[in-house]
Design a protein around this motif. Sequence first.
Motif, PDB file in Angstrom:
ATOM      1  N   GLU A   1       9.572  13.219 -18.498  1.00 15.34           N
ATOM      2  CA  GLU A   1       8.742  13.056 -17.295  1.00 15.34           C
ATOM      3  C   GLU A   1       8.056  11.693 -17.298  1.00 15.34           C
ATOM      4  O   GLU A   1       8.033  11.007 -16.287  1.00 15.34           O
ATOM      5  N   PHE A   2       7.505  11.311 -18.434  1.00 16.45           N
ATOM      6  CA  PHE A   2       6.802  10.030 -18.504  1.00 16.45           C
ATOM      7  C   PHE A   2       7.776   8.858 -18.503  1.00 16.45           C
ATOM      8  O   PHE A   2       7.531   7.858 -17.840  1.00 16.45           O
TER       9      PHE A   2
ATOM     10  N   ARG B   1       3.129  18.279 -13.828  1.00 23.17           N
ATOM     11  CA  ARG B   1       4.325  18.858 -14.446  1.00 23.17           C
ATOM     12  C   ARG B   1       4.246  18.938 -15.958  1.00 23.17           C
ATOM     13  O   ARG B   1       5.019  19.680 -16.570  1.00 23.17           O
ATOM     14  N   THR B   2       3.383  18.169 -16.565  1.00 20.68           N
ATOM     15  CA  THR B   2       3.316  18.167 -18.032  1.00 20.68           C
ATOM     16  C   THR B   2       2.161  18.991 -18.562  1.00 20.68           C
ATOM     17  O   THR B   2       1.808  18.874 -19.736  1.00 20.68           O
TER      18      THR B   2
ATOM     19  N   ARG C   1       3.535  10.058  -7.512  1.00 23.39           N
ATOM     20  CA  ARG C   1       4.457  10.351  -8.616  1.00 23.39           C
ATOM     21  C   ARG C   1       3.707  10.585  -9.914  1.00 23.39           C
ATOM     22  O   ARG C   1       4.053  11.489 -10.686  1.00 23.39           O
ATOM     23  N   LEU C   2       2.673   9.792 -10.158  1.00 21.07           N
ATOM     24  CA  LEU C   2       1.895   9.980 -11.384  1.00 21.07           C
ATOM     25  C   LEU C   2       1.115  11.294 -11.346  1.00 21.07           C
ATOM     26  O   LEU C   2       0.942  11.939 -12.372  1.00 21.07           O
ATOM     27  N   THR C   3       0.674  11.692 -10.168  1.00 25.99           N
ATOM     28  CA  THR C   3       0.029  12.998 -10.022  1.00 25.99           C
ATOM     29  C   THR C   3       1.015  14.101 -10.379  1.00 25.99           C
ATOM     30  O   THR C   3       0.676  15.039 -11.112  1.00 25.99           O
TER      31      THR C   3
ATOM     32  N   SER D   1       0.808  -1.230   0.000  1.00 22.10           N
ATOM     33  CA  SER D   1       0.000   0.000   0.000  1.00 22.10           C
ATOM     34  C   SER D   1       0.835   1.272   0.000  1.00 22.10           C
ATOM     35  O   SER D   1       0.567   2.172  -0.793  1.00 22.10           O
ATOM     36  N   PRO D   2       1.852   1.387   0.856  1.00 22.16           N
ATOM     37  CA  PRO D   2       2.668   2.613   0.792  1.00 22.16           C
ATOM     38  C   PRO D   2       3.369   2.789  -0.554  1.00 22.16           C
ATOM     39  O   PRO D   2       3.495   3.902  -1.051  1.00 22.16           O
ATOM     40  N   ILE D   3       3.797   1.688  -1.148  1.00 23.39           N
ATOM     41  CA  ILE D   3       4.459   1.773  -2.456  1.00 23.39           C
ATOM     42  C   ILE D   3       3.466   2.240  -3.513  1.00 23.39           C
ATOM     43  O   ILE D   3       3.788   3.085  -4.345  1.00 23.39           O
ATOM     44  N   ARG D   4       2.250   1.685  -3.464  1.00 23.64           N
ATOM     45  CA  ARG D   4       1.225   2.096  -4.429  1.00 23.64           C
ATOM     46  C   ARG D   4       0.875   3.564  -4.240  1.00 23.64           C
ATOM     47  O   ARG D   4       0.700   4.299  -5.213  1.00 23.64           O
TER      48      ARG D   4
END
Length: 170
Positions: free
Chosen positions: A93-94, A62-63, A55-57, A46-49
């Motif tokens: 970024e991606f 950022r893009t 990060r995806l946010t 869960s913490p990793i997810r």
Amino acid sequence: MLEIIRYTIPALVVLLCTWLVMYKFYKNENDKRNFELKRASQKEISPIRLRAYERLTLVLERTQPEHLLLNEDISGMTIMQIQQLLLRTIRLEFDHNLSQQIYVSPELWDKIIHARDEMAAFVNEMAIKMPQDSTSMDYAQVLLTAYRNNGVTPHQEALEALKEEVGRLL
């Protein structure tokens, strides 16, 4: 013969009841063990997810043109140079966050990829539409204005899907 049947039938009933109780007991213990294993792994995953969702946010934020243009010094650049810089920044970024796809649903990842592709197409489209004598600031202004007036963008859709998925996780 009647005597044997009188003893055999109750013995078979007792045997059947014992087997049924033992079967249910072992099944319940197995389910409990599987639940504990799943809970223990969820505690680690869960913490990793959640970090992957964070990060995806950040990638999606950022893009967007506002952040892309604010993070770069575009004064004195040609429109083609800005276009290449923005496309390279989006790609980097991606690419830097490709591994995060294993922590999110395929549907969400598809929306994130769609947002990336649409942003690249948008940057290209706005660069093509600019007159030859336009400055870098003109391009930046057109890019920001067109993006704001674009309605619901793929980035916003991906962010909403991301928030929904995190809500289901929590």
